[in-house]
Design an enzyme around this catalytic site. Structure first.
Site, short mmCIF file in Angstrom:
data_model
loop_
_atom_site.label_atom_id
_atom_site.label_comp_id
_atom_site.label_asym_id
_atom_site.label_seq_id
_atom_site.Cartn_x
_atom_site.Cartn_y
_atom_site.Cartn_z
N HIS A 57 0.80 -1.23 0.00
CA HIS A 57 0.00 0.00 0.00
C HIS A 57 0.83 1.29 0.00
CE1 HIS A 57 1.17 -0.59 4.11
NE2 HIS A 57 0.93 0.70 4.30
N HIS A 72 1.73 6.97 -0.56
CA HIS A 72 0.86 6.12 0.26
C HIS A 72 -0.46 5.95 -0.48
CE1 HIS A 72 -1.09 4.47 3.79
NE2 HIS A 72 0.10 4.44 4.37
#
Length: 148
Positions: A57, A72
């Site tokens: 992620h 992110h």
């Protein structure tokens, strides 16, 4: 000046739009955020360098000058334990800006009740080190911000 490129297509909205105070208040560093376009897409390296951290992620690419950029993919997406994300490189890879690093689908993140917004942060940078921050529609590889 060090140019940071857009890692995902969408709309540059600024860190204040991130529904997480760590990013919204620039505690990690200055930068901006992108509300990604929907559908399956590849998140790319925002700068040339070494992939020093690679999670499903999120990732950090450090350039030759030692400056690191964090990307992110969504907020609280660590809780998905990698579901819906596919790593396309290994940690430690040397990459050019624009190389695909992770395949993901922001719509699937949203369907799981999480924000798909993508913070892009200049790690360990002073607040005034980031300028020329993009606003509005951005394509992959477009200039996102400059880092002095």
């Amino acid at each position: 000046m060090f140019s940071v490129r857009t890692p995902v297509a969408g709309s540059a909205v600024g860190l204040a739009a991130v529904p997480d105070p760590v990013f919204a208040e620039a505690m990690v560093g200055p930068g901006t955020a992108v509300t990604p376009n929907g559908g399956s897409q590849e998140a790319v390296a925002p700068v040339a360098g070494t992939v020093v951290k690679l999670h499903a992620h999120a990732y950090v690419v450090v350039g030759a000058d030692g400056r690191g950029v964090l990307v992110h993919l969504g907020i609280d997406t660590v809780n998905l334990n990698g579901a819906g994300f596919e790593k396309l490189v290994d940690e430690g890879a040397e990459v050019e800006a624009g190389r695909p690093l992770i395949r993901w689908n922001p719509d699937e993140v949203a369907a799981r009740g999480l924000s798909p917004i993508v913070p892009v942060v200049a790690l360990d940078a002073a607040a005034d080190a980031v300028s020329a921050i993009a606003e509005g529609a951005v394509a992959v590889g477009d200039p996102l911000f400059q880092w002095a």
